[in-house]
Design a protein around this motif. Structure first.
Motif, short mmCIF file in Angstrom:
data_model
loop_
_atom_site.label_atom_id
_atom_site.label_comp_id
_atom_site.label_asym_id
_atom_site.label_seq_id
_atom_site.Cartn_x
_atom_site.Cartn_y
_atom_site.Cartn_z
N VAL A 160 -15.89 -15.25 -119.96
CA VAL A 160 -16.61 -15.80 -120.30
C VAL A 160 -17.08 -17.10 -118.91
N GLY A 161 -18.44 -17.12 -117.80
CA GLY A 161 -19.01 -17.33 -117.18
C GLY A 161 -20.60 -18.03 -116.96
N GLY A 203 -22.21 -15.62 -116.57
CA GLY A 203 -22.75 -14.59 -116.85
C GLY A 203 -23.42 -14.67 -118.64
N ILE A 231 -20.15 -8.10 -106.82
CA ILE A 231 -20.65 -8.93 -107.45
C ILE A 231 -20.09 -10.78 -107.20
N SER A 273 -21.29 -9.35 -118.96
CA SER A 273 -20.47 -10.65 -119.23
C SER A 273 -18.58 -10.55 -119.24
N LEU A 274 -18.22 -8.92 -119.73
CA LEU A 274 -17.12 -8.37 -120.53
C LEU A 274 -16.27 -8.54 -119.19
N LEU A 299 -16.24 -5.93 -117.15
CA LEU A 299 -15.50 -4.60 -117.09
C LEU A 299 -16.10 -3.04 -116.43
N MET A 315 -15.25 -2.32 -113.74
CA MET A 315 -14.74 -2.58 -112.07
C MET A 315 -13.68 -2.72 -111.92
N SER A 355 -13.84 -16.90 -113.72
CA SER A 355 -14.25 -15.51 -113.22
C SER A 355 -15.02 -15.42 -111.32
N MET A 394 -21.52 -1.05 -112.53
CA MET A 394 -20.40 -0.92 -113.68
C MET A 394 -20.90 0.10 -115.38
N1 TRP Z 1 -17.98 -11.52 -116.82
C1 TRP Z 1 -17.73 -12.47 -115.70
C2 TRP Z 1 -19.37 -13.75 -116.88
O1 TRP Z 1 -19.64 -14.05 -117.29
C3 TRP Z 1 -18.06 -12.18 -114.05
C4 TRP Z 1 -17.28 -11.79 -114.14
C5 TRP Z 1 -16.28 -12.07 -113.72
C6 TRP Z 1 -17.50 -10.32 -113.91
N2 TRP Z 1 -15.01 -10.93 -113.13
C7 TRP Z 1 -16.11 -9.57 -113.41
C8 TRP Z 1 -18.20 -9.68 -113.88
C9 TRP Z 1 -15.94 -8.36 -113.09
C10 TRP Z 1 -17.75 -8.11 -113.60
C11 TRP Z 1 -17.03 -7.46 -113.16
O2 TRP Z 1 -19.83 -14.60 -116.19
#
Ligand code: TRP
Length: 455
Positions: free
Chosen positions: A24-25, A27, A101, A227-228, A230, A232, A325, A393
């Motif tokens: 959650v952030g 994104g 990112i 958003s999840l 994922l 990386m 995040s 990603m």
């Molecule tokens: N998921 C986060 C968001 O929604 C951002 C984020 C944190 C992220 N770690 C990540 C995105 C790793 C991609 C990969 O704000």
């Protein structure tokens, strides 16, 4: 690296909150609404939900598995589970992706700090939608102001990462997440009661498939991965700190549900308000920052005390959601440097902080004084976003699905995923099917479709 000298998360709730804190952030609250707005609304959301359910949750379980089984940073994880193979490049690509990112995400995170200041000085009062647009553009185009906030934000991330896993990350997530959720619900109610908000609800919930093209599929998939957190190795790194009895698929499902609820709530806040005051839903990355002040202004304009309190609270919580995040992104790169190059955590963290700040400066300038420098027609900011969310990603996710679905020994997969045999075999089969066939094929088809080769 053995499991006993690595840190661990303290509690089950801590595990879910830290992973959800990563997911959650910005994104959800910043990126989801503008991507939805640019791709036509409800139909895009439906594709997005399918991506979360059928790719996101299985791939998240797979990342958890890789991290906990190997108990190592994401690059080393593949060397532990698949020694002497090229799989280590999946981990290395993930580290690079996290670094890229962080280089533009922290710029937007910095904007939230500026808005805390604006909220606190009551500078939303009496402004129209056009004023908000002008003042936002003025701020982003200013060469220096966003940089100050970028540095402040990177330093906050740095300090928490240096303090380590349990003390920093876990504690920070526990209080903030529930508060943010409550405030979002309140704002959604406010937005829904604005006159003229009905068109926004229709935009959000009444699918119009004529607006869907190849780009919308790629965008929905990219948004799901982004958003999840994922594709990386971010959640993989977190899972390396999980305990052995953490239920991986269930944790993935919980994180997916929390993350999606926050995104939908953000949509319910942004679109009714945008339609009510006449802001175009396809305004792009500025959407959140020009729409939301209107909500505070219109809903609470007559009660300045409430307008100020609620808007400060919102931007503080948004900044904190972004912070949990950025911590997770920073941690991926820091853990990699620390464990692979035998440097202290402190030194590793400094390297990440300094390099990402430099990348942030480039991203920030590219929205203002460096606007005319573009790569394939994209500013640096947009290019970092495109390359990570829409290329690295999904490719990372596809390789992770293939790694767990095809390469890893089924016995290992079962041992990690089944939570001491408590998972129903049918669900296990479904998960493996989604990893083995569905995810790689779907991701491949979406790429091919985007390249225009399907017609
Ligand atoms: N998921 C986060 C968001 O929604 C951002 C984020 C944190 C992220 N770690 C990540 C995105 C790793 C991609 C990969 O704000």
């Amino acid at each position: 690296m053995t499991s006993n000298n690595r840190a661990n998360f303290g509690s089950k709730l801590g595990v879910i909150l830290a992973s959800a804190g990563s997911a959650v952030g910005l994104g959800n609250i910043w990126r989801f609404p503008y991507e939805t707005g640019e791709h036509g609304g409800a139909a895009f959301i439906l594709i997005y939900l399918c991506c979360v359910l059928f790719m996101g949750i299985p791939i998240m379980s797979a990342e958890f598995l890789i991290g906990r089984r190997s108990r190592a940073n994401t690059a080393r994880a593949y060397q532990v589970l698949a020694p002497k193979t090229q799989w280590k490049w999946v981990g290395r690509m993930g580290v690079l992706c996290g670094f890229l990112i962080l280089g533009y995400y922290s710029v937007v995170a910095g904007w939230t700090l500026e808005f805390i200041g604006e909220a606190a000085t009551n500078s939303f009062a009496g402004k129209t939608a056009a004023d908000f647009i002008a003042s936002f553009n003025g701020f982003v185009g200013n060469p220096w102001r966003p940089l100050i906030w970028l540095v402040v934000f990177m330093m906050a991330t740095h300090l928490i990462v240096v303090r380590g896993v349990e003390k920093g990350i876990e504690k920070a997530s526990k209080i903030m997440m529930p508060m943010l959720f409550l405030l979002l619900i309140l704002l959604a109610i406010c937005s829904l009661t604005l006159p003229g908000s009905g068109a926004g609800i229709e935009f959000l919930f009444k699918p119009d498939f004529s607006k869907i093209d190849a780009g919308a599929f790629l965008a929905a998939m990219g948004q799901a991965f982004f958003s999840l957190s994922l594709g990386m190795g971010c959640l993989c790194t977190y899972a390396s700190y999980f305990k052995n009895d953490t239920n991986l698929p269930k944790t993935a499902l919980n994180v997916g549900i929390i993350d999606t609820s926050v995104a939908i709530l953000a949509g319910i806040i942004i679109f009714p308000a945008a339609f009510a005051v006449g802001i175009q839903p396809d305004a792009g990355p500025s959407l959140l920052f020009i729409t939301l002040p209107n909500v505070f202004q219109q809903a609470f304009g007559n009660i300045p005390f409430l307008a100020i309190t609620l808007s400060i609270m919102f931007y503080v919580l948004l900044a904190l959601a972004a912070l949990t995040s950025t911590i997770s992104l920073h941690e991926v790169v820091t853990a990699y440097l620390h464990e692979e190059f035998k440097m202290t955590r402190r030194k590793a963290a400094w390297i990440v902080t300094i390099l990402c700040t430099l990348l942030g400066v480039i991203s920030s300038f590219s929205l203002g004084i460096w606007k005319e420098y573009t790569i394939f027609g994209l500013t640096f900011f947009d290019a970092f976003d495109y390359v990570t969310a829409k290329l690295m990603m999904p490719i990372g996710g596809m390789l992770i699905a293939i790694f767990v679905g095809w390469y890893l020994d089924k016995k290992i997969v079962w041992e990690e995923i089944s939570n001491q045999g408590s998972l129903k075999p049918a669900i296990f089969k479904l998960l493996v099917f989604l990893l083995k066939y569905f995810s790689p094929i779907a991701i491949g088809v979406i790429f091919i479709n985007e390249l225009g080769l399907l017609k």
